[in-house]
Design a protein around this motif. Sequence first.
Motif, PDB file in Angstrom:
ATOM      1  N   ALA A  50     -37.382  -2.754   9.627  1.00 34.72           N
ATOM      2  CA  ALA A  50     -37.956  -2.660  10.967  1.00 34.72           C
ATOM      3  C   ALA A  50     -37.353  -1.472  11.705  1.00 34.72           C
ATOM      4  O   ALA A  50     -36.153  -1.220  11.615  1.00 34.72           O
ATOM      5  CB  ALA A  50     -37.699  -3.948  11.736  1.00 34.72           C
ATOM      6  N   ASP A  51     -38.193  -0.754  12.455  1.00 37.60           N
ATOM      7  CA  ASP A  51     -37.670   0.357  13.246  1.00 37.60           C
ATOM      8  C   ASP A  51     -37.186  -0.162  14.599  1.00 37.60           C
ATOM      9  O   ASP A  51     -37.245  -1.362  14.894  1.00 37.60           O
ATOM     10  CB  ASP A  51     -38.710   1.470  13.410  1.00 37.60           C
ATOM     11  CG  ASP A  51     -39.964   1.029  14.162  1.00 37.60           C
ATOM     12  OD1 ASP A  51     -39.869   0.115  15.010  1.00 37.60           O
ATOM     13  OD2 ASP A  51     -41.034   1.611  13.902  1.00 37.60           O
ATOM     14  N   ALA A  52     -36.694   0.749  15.429  1.00 40.98           N
ATOM     15  CA  ALA A  52     -36.078   0.364  16.699  1.00 40.98           C
ATOM     16  C   ALA A  52     -37.059  -0.288  17.658  1.00 40.98           C
ATOM     17  O   ALA A  52     -36.651  -1.013  18.576  1.00 40.98           O
ATOM     18  CB  ALA A  52     -35.444   1.593  17.352  1.00 40.98           C
ATOM     19  N   GLU A  53     -38.360  -0.051  17.466  1.00 38.86           N
ATOM     20  CA  GLU A  53     -39.365  -0.592  18.374  1.00 38.86           C
ATOM     21  C   GLU A  53     -39.927  -1.933  17.915  1.00 38.86           C
ATOM     22  O   GLU A  53     -40.660  -2.583  18.657  1.00 38.86           O
ATOM     23  CB  GLU A  53     -40.526   0.414  18.522  1.00 38.86           C
ATOM     24  CG  GLU A  53     -40.106   1.790  19.006  1.00 38.86           C
ATOM     25  CD  GLU A  53     -39.431   1.740  20.357  1.00 38.86           C
ATOM     26  OE1 GLU A  53     -39.919   0.995  21.231  1.00 38.86           O
ATOM     27  OE2 GLU A  53     -38.412   2.434  20.545  1.00 38.86           O
ATOM     28  N   GLN A  54     -39.597  -2.357  16.697  1.00 40.52           N
ATOM     29  CA  GLN A  54     -40.204  -3.566  16.126  1.00 40.52           C
ATOM     30  C   GLN A  54     -39.282  -4.759  16.300  1.00 40.52           C
ATOM     31  O   GLN A  54     -38.104  -4.706  15.947  1.00 40.52           O
ATOM     32  CB  GLN A  54     -40.515  -3.355  14.647  1.00 40.52           C
ATOM     33  CG  GLN A  54     -41.447  -4.392  14.058  1.00 40.52           C
ATOM     34  CD  GLN A  54     -42.082  -3.909  12.771  1.00 40.52           C
ATOM     35  OE1 GLN A  54     -41.459  -3.216  11.974  1.00 40.52           O
ATOM     36  NE2 GLN A  54     -43.336  -4.261  12.559  1.00 40.52           N
ATOM     37  N   SER A  55     -39.807  -5.832  16.826  1.00 43.58           N
ATOM     38  CA  SER A  55     -39.012  -7.025  17.083  1.00 43.58           C
ATOM     39  C   SER A  55     -39.284  -8.101  16.045  1.00 43.58           C
ATOM     40  O   SER A  55     -40.294  -8.076  15.332  1.00 43.58           O
ATOM     41  CB  SER A  55     -39.318  -7.573  18.479  1.00 43.58           C
ATOM     42  OG  SER A  55     -40.649  -8.075  18.528  1.00 43.58           O
ATOM     43  N   LEU A  56     -38.384  -9.057  15.994  1.00 36.90           N
ATOM     44  CA  LEU A  56     -38.587 -10.212  15.120  1.00 36.90           C
ATOM     45  C   LEU A  56     -39.827 -10.984  15.554  1.00 36.90           C
ATOM     46  O   LEU A  56     -40.599 -11.443  14.718  1.00 36.90           O
ATOM     47  CB  LEU A  56     -37.360 -11.119  15.175  1.00 36.90           C
ATOM     48  CG  LEU A  56     -37.380 -12.288  14.184  1.00 36.90           C
ATOM     49  CD1 LEU A  56     -36.945 -11.812  12.814  1.00 36.90           C
ATOM     50  CD2 LEU A  56     -36.481 -13.416  14.649  1.00 36.90           C
TER      51      LEU A  56
END
Length: 332
Positions: A50-56
């Motif tokens: 996951a990149d910095a913008e993607q949340s669980l």
Amino acid sequence: MNQLGLGVAITGSGSATPAASLDNHRLSQIVETSDEWISARTGIRSRHLADAEQSLSDLATVASQQAIAMAGISPAEIDLIILATSSADDLFGTAGKIQAQLGALQAVAFDMTAACSGFIFGLVTASQFIRTGVYKNVLLIGADILSRWVDWSDRRTCILFGDGAGAVILQADERDRLLGFELRSDGTQNSSLQLAYEPQPQALLEGTTIAKGTYQPITMNGQDIYRFAVRKVPEVIEKALHRANLGVEQIDWLLLHQANQRILDAVAERLKIPPQKIISNLEKYGNTSAASIPLALDEAVREGKVKAGDIIASAGFGAGLSWGATIFEWGR
């Protein structure tokens, strides 16, 4: 095993992984390793991160939407949402945010943590709410973004973990398809696999000191975990089979937590389950912790490998230490 006369059926599945992947060749630019070294020891060739913008909650919501659609129900019909995770977006819990994103506003939602055993523990927990007649439709999610907590300079651990989410819908049914289960924990071996909080003392006033700190990267004794898994997982599967009144030969699929291909093969060998019955996708995704079992299940279902009526022996194992197995029949 069902003493109450209410049955449980697993009627839908879904999964989601980040778009970005990191294969072993590229990983070798970060830490001293190689594709040959990693694949020979683990069976892993790539992992999604996951990149910095993607949340669980983003990953979990996509997986949940797929599972809801396959089950043929609407979000408004869901009574309960259980999120099995060790890497929530919010330490107070992420299940409620997923509930809101799905529009499942009638559902009770909570997180539970049992690390890589989380999905199996969640499956048993969800089934009890259905068997007691409290709820009819339960969304169970296994999701983790452990790349947040990996030391990318430690080749013993950074080669293992990937990010992802998987989900299933459990529904009340006349016939019970959760045939047997067995859950175990051993806290005396807790130090073998940890994502530990490290406090630092901070004085507030004279005589009053609190602990401030953060969680430290994952640490693991790989040899201890390997020995634990190949010894304990076959045992717990056999106990679950006994509770289901089934023999090993009646299993259609062996679906284990996707930690290491050598563990999968060793467990199958000890149980005398042929290799063609092993469901494995860790070559593409690595160890996605609580997501690994539902992610592999969803792929197998959508590929047409797992069909309605198939009997699946599934086991999770990991930090805690915790381990458990379920025997279930897929579909309705």
